[in-house]
Design a protein around this motif. Structure first.
Motif, PDB file in Angstrom:
ATOM      1  N   PHE A  56       0.841  -1.202   0.000  1.00 38.62           N
ATOM      2  CA  PHE A  56       0.000   0.000   0.000  1.00 38.62           C
ATOM      3  C   PHE A  56       0.876   1.252   0.000  1.00 38.62           C
ATOM      4  CE2 PHE A  56      -2.142   3.474   2.153  1.00 38.62           C
ATOM      5  CZ  PHE A  56      -3.344   3.546   1.454  1.00 38.62           C
ATOM      6  N   CYS A  57       1.904   1.261   0.848  1.00 39.49           N
ATOM      7  CA  CYS A  57       2.808   2.420   0.939  1.00 39.49           C
ATOM      8  C   CYS A  57       3.552   2.653  -0.372  1.00 39.49           C
ATOM      9  CB  CYS A  57       3.809   2.230   2.076  1.00 39.49           C
ATOM     10  SG  CYS A  57       3.050   2.288   3.716  1.00 39.49           S
ATOM     11  N   ILE A  58       3.967   1.550  -1.010  1.00 36.73           N
ATOM     12  CA  ILE A  58       4.669   1.663  -2.300  1.00 36.73           C
ATOM     13  C   ILE A  58       3.751   2.274  -3.343  1.00 36.73           C
ATOM     14  CG2 ILE A  58       5.653   0.356  -4.227  1.00 36.73           C
ATOM     15  CD1 ILE A  58       6.721  -1.646  -2.093  1.00 36.73           C
ATOM     16  N   PHE A  59       2.518   1.741  -3.426  1.00 35.77           N
ATOM     17  CA  PHE A  59       1.567   2.260  -4.413  1.00 35.77           C
ATOM     18  C   PHE A  59       1.196   3.711  -4.115  1.00 35.77           C
ATOM     19  CE2 PHE A  59       0.156  -2.367  -4.962  1.00 35.77           C
ATOM     20  CZ  PHE A  59       0.946  -2.524  -6.084  1.00 35.77           C
ATOM     21  N   PHE A  60       1.033   4.030  -2.816  1.00 34.46           N
ATOM     22  CA  PHE A  60       0.665   5.393  -2.430  1.00 34.46           C
ATOM     23  C   PHE A  60       1.767   6.379  -2.845  1.00 34.46           C
ATOM     24  CE2 PHE A  60       0.465   8.995   0.502  1.00 34.46           C
ATOM     25  CZ  PHE A  60      -0.869   9.368   0.342  1.00 34.46           C
ATOM     26  N   SER A  61       3.023   5.985  -2.617  1.00 36.32           N
ATOM     27  CA  SER A  61       4.151   6.834  -3.019  1.00 36.32           C
ATOM     28  C   SER A  61       4.178   7.004  -4.533  1.00 36.32           C
ATOM     29  CB  SER A  61       5.476   6.209  -2.564  1.00 36.32           C
ATOM     30  OG  SER A  61       5.507   6.087  -1.165  1.00 36.32           O
ATOM     31  N   MET A  62       3.878   5.910  -5.221  1.00 34.59           N
ATOM     32  CA  MET A  62       3.907   5.935  -6.681  1.00 34.59           C
ATOM     33  C   MET A  62       2.832   6.878  -7.236  1.00 34.59           C
ATOM     34  SD  MET A  62       3.617   2.635  -9.183  1.00 34.59           S
ATOM     35  CE  MET A  62       1.892   2.320  -8.811  1.00 34.59           C
ATOM     36  N   TYR A  63       1.605   6.734  -6.723  1.00 38.47           N
ATOM     37  CA  TYR A  63       0.492   7.552  -7.224  1.00 38.47           C
ATOM     38  C   TYR A  63       0.586   9.006  -6.757  1.00 38.47           C
ATOM     39  CZ  TYR A  63      -2.021   3.351  -8.739  1.00 38.47           C
ATOM     40  OH  TYR A  63      -2.383   2.195  -9.372  1.00 38.47           O
ATOM     41  N   LEU A 123       3.281  10.721  -5.039  1.00 35.53           N
ATOM     42  CA  LEU A 123       4.532  11.466  -4.968  1.00 35.53           C
ATOM     43  C   LEU A 123       5.321  11.413  -6.276  1.00 35.53           C
ATOM     44  CD1 LEU A 123       5.683  10.360  -1.399  1.00 35.53           C
ATOM     45  CD2 LEU A 123       4.578  12.508  -2.027  1.00 35.53           C
ATOM     46  N   LEU A 124       5.590  10.189  -6.749  1.00 35.48           N
ATOM     47  CA  LEU A 124       6.410  10.033  -7.951  1.00 35.48           C
ATOM     48  C   LEU A 124       5.625  10.263  -9.226  1.00 35.48           C
ATOM     49  CD1 LEU A 124       8.297   6.792  -6.841  1.00 35.48           C
ATOM     50  CD2 LEU A 124       9.103   9.144  -6.671  1.00 35.48           C
ATOM     51  N   GLY A 125       4.339   9.907  -9.182  1.00 34.47           N
ATOM     52  CA  GLY A 125       3.514  10.010 -10.384  1.00 34.47           C
ATOM     53  C   GLY A 125       3.580   8.722 -11.194  1.00 34.47           C
ATOM     54  N   VAL A 126       2.540   8.438 -11.957  1.00 33.51           N
ATOM     55  CA  VAL A 126       2.509   7.234 -12.781  1.00 33.51           C
ATOM     56  C   VAL A 126       2.325   7.626 -14.240  1.00 33.51           C
ATOM     57  CG1 VAL A 126       1.656   5.655 -11.021  1.00 33.51           C
ATOM     58  CG2 VAL A 126       0.032   6.975 -12.350  1.00 33.51           C
ATOM     59  N   VAL A 182       0.410  12.894 -11.334  1.00 41.60           N
ATOM     60  CA  VAL A 182       0.501  12.780  -9.881  1.00 41.60           C
ATOM     61  C   VAL A 182      -0.902  13.001  -9.320  1.00 41.60           C
ATOM     62  CG1 VAL A 182       1.489  13.749  -7.778  1.00 41.60           C
ATOM     63  CG2 VAL A 182       2.885  13.606  -9.851  1.00 41.60           C
ATOM     64  N   PHE A 183      -1.398  12.021  -8.559  1.00 43.11           N
ATOM     65  CA  PHE A 183      -2.764  12.077  -8.036  1.00 43.11           C
ATOM     66  C   PHE A 183      -2.789  12.790  -6.683  1.00 43.11           C
ATOM     67  CE2 PHE A 183      -2.774   8.577 -11.006  1.00 43.11           C
ATOM     68  CZ  PHE A 183      -3.990   8.709 -11.656  1.00 43.11           C
ATOM     69  N   GLY A 184      -3.959  13.329  -6.356  1.00 44.29           N
ATOM     70  CA  GLY A 184      -4.160  13.959  -5.053  1.00 44.29           C
ATOM     71  C   GLY A 184      -4.197  12.919  -3.943  1.00 44.29           C
ATOM     72  N   PHE A 185      -4.263  13.394  -2.705  1.00 46.92           N
ATOM     73  CA  PHE A 185      -4.183  12.515  -1.530  1.00 46.92           C
ATOM     74  C   PHE A 185      -5.255  11.429  -1.554  1.00 46.92           C
ATOM     75  CE2 PHE A 185      -5.400  11.412   2.826  1.00 46.92           C
ATOM     76  CZ  PHE A 185      -4.171  11.004   3.342  1.00 46.92           C
ATOM     77  N   TRP A 186      -6.520  11.816  -1.718  1.00 47.45           N
ATOM     78  CA  TRP A 186      -7.617  10.840  -1.628  1.00 47.45           C
ATOM     79  C   TRP A 186      -7.621   9.882  -2.815  1.00 47.45           C
ATOM     80  CZ3 TRP A 186      -9.249   9.954   2.887  1.00 47.45           C
ATOM     81  CH2 TRP A 186      -9.350  10.977   3.827  1.00 47.45           C
ATOM     82  N   ASP A 187      -7.343  10.410  -4.012  1.00 44.49           N
ATOM     83  CA  ASP A 187      -7.260   9.529  -5.183  1.00 44.49           C
ATOM     84  C   ASP A 187      -6.126   8.521  -5.021  1.00 44.49           C
ATOM     85  OD1 ASP A 187      -9.400  10.520  -6.580  1.00 44.49           O
ATOM     86  OD2 ASP A 187      -8.230  11.985  -7.717  1.00 44.49           O
ATOM     87  N   SER A 188      -5.005   8.972  -4.450  1.00 43.51           N
ATOM     88  CA  SER A 188      -3.866   8.068  -4.210  1.00 43.51           C
ATOM     89  C   SER A 188      -4.238   6.981  -3.210  1.00 43.51           C
ATOM     90  CB  SER A 188      -2.662   8.853  -3.680  1.00 43.51           C
ATOM     91  OG  SER A 188      -2.226   9.797  -4.616  1.00 43.51           O
ATOM     92  N   MET A 189      -4.950   7.368  -2.157  1.00 46.56           N
ATOM     93  CA  MET A 189      -5.413   6.400  -1.154  1.00 46.56           C
ATOM     94  C   MET A 189      -6.324   5.360  -1.804  1.00 46.56           C
ATOM     95  SD  MET A 189      -4.482   7.055   2.156  1.00 46.56           S
ATOM     96  CE  MET A 189      -5.820   6.728   3.279  1.00 46.56           C
ATOM     97  N   THR A 190      -7.279   5.848  -2.595  1.00 48.38           N
ATOM     98  CA  THR A 190      -8.265   4.965  -3.230  1.00 48.38           C
ATOM     99  C   THR A 190      -7.600   4.007  -4.210  1.00 48.38           C
ATOM    100  OG1 THR A 190      -9.944   6.693  -3.056  1.00 48.38           O
ATOM    101  CG2 THR A 190     -10.390   4.908  -4.601  1.00 48.38           C
ATOM    102  N   LEU A 191      -6.750   4.535  -5.083  1.00 47.71           N
ATOM    103  CA  LEU A 191      -6.095   3.704  -6.085  1.00 47.71           C
ATOM    104  C   LEU A 191      -5.132   2.699  -5.458  1.00 47.71           C
ATOM    105  CD1 LEU A 191      -5.412   6.447  -8.775  1.00 47.71           C
ATOM    106  CD2 LEU A 191      -6.939   4.491  -9.028  1.00 47.71           C
TER     107      LEU A 191
END
Length: 290
Positions: free
Chosen positions: A35-42, A44-47, A236-245
């Motif tokens: 989850f943390c890896i995906f959250f950082s990806m969505y 912070l780093l962007g996909v 780069v997604f916002g906080f809630w979108d990153s959480m959801t994805l």
């Protein structure tokens, strides 16, 4: 005596509880890590965004019967917004394993009901997407021969640096599509049009029938490089979108594997797939061996 019995039972219960905690902890830690890896990806780093644009549909497949067509782009599945082809592919595969039907909306404002409950999972070999019959655009660009291995391409005169232009008079620039054409035609003649130093040449190559996993595929002994690749935007997604994805990715990955193994045990999926999780990925990297 009664005191000793109670003490032994209590110790046994504690050991059981401790064992259960030890069994659960790594799994939970693993999920949190992913989850943390995906959250950082969505967040912070962007996909890299690659729209869920359909590149190919297998004739007579579940997808073909729905009316979906090559070239359409998926906008949502069951009302959930689709950001990329990878997300769309994972959701479709997850619903297929569960034998649940889906409603796909496309960017051209059409809707398609996909009857995944009629999919016969006993026909599954290795790749679930092959059974479903939908392929998205992967990596587009100029397909250049990077390396020649021992195989039918080398023996027929194809050389390093050759550029693949078309297969059976079908223009080709998508690495995933080229890979499927070669893999799906073992021991069948394919006509390749090659650009060599500005000159066009024609080659007839028969992919060698090769066992891979539980099926036979075609291979010609070529490693491709993709030059002049289509540039893709990074989002780069916002906080809630990153959480959801992120939560969606962890859920789909875990749940698909659990349901797969359960259906293998109940006989709904062939036991040949016990070797590991069912493949749902497509080949779309920088280079590919065929």
């Amino acid at each position: 005596h009664s005191y000793l019995v109670c003490r032994l039972l209590l110790e046994k219960k504690k050991k059981k509880q401790k064992y259960k905690e030890l069994q659960t902890q790594p799994r939970n830690t693993k999920h949190i890590t992913f989850f943390c890896i995906f959250f950082s990806m969505y967040g912070l780093l962007g996909v890299t965004e690659r729209a869920a644009r359909i590149n190919e549909i297998t004739p007579n497949s579940i997808i073909a019967k729905s009316g979906l067509k090559q070239g359409q782009t998926i906008e949502s599945i069951n009302g959930n917004k689709i950001y990329s082809s990878e997300q769309a592919m994972n959701i479709i595969a997850n619903k297929a394993i569960q034998s649940k039907d889906i409603l796909i909306s496309t960017t051209d404002k059409n809707e398609y009901f996909i009857n995944l409950s009629q999919l016969n999972l006993k026909d599954l070999k290795d790749n679930l997407i092959e059974l479903i019959g939908i392929y998205f655009e992967s990596q587009n660009g100029t397909l250049v021969v990077k390396e020649l291995l021992d195989g039918s391409a080398k023996s027929m005169g194809i050389k390093k640096g050759d550029i693949f232009v078309s297969v059976n008079n079908q223009p080709i620039s998508d690495i995933g599509q080229l890979l499927r054409l070669i893999r799906n035609n073992p021991d069948k003649k394919l006509n390749f049009t090659i650009n060599r130093g500005g000159n066009t040449k024609e080659f007839e190559v028969i992919p060698l029938k090769t066992k891979e996993g539980h099926q036979y595929v075609g291979k010609i002994g070529v490693q491709f490089d993709i030059k002049d690749r289509t540039e893709l935007n990074k989002k780069v997604f916002g906080f809630w979108d990153s959480m959801t994805l992120s939560a969606q990715r962890v859920y789909i990955t875990t749940y698909t594997s659990l349901i797969s193994f359960k259906k293998i045990l109940t006989g709904e999926i062939s036991a040949k797939n016990l070797s590991g999780p069912i493949t749902i990925a497509e080949h779309s990297g920088k280079s590919a061996k065929m």
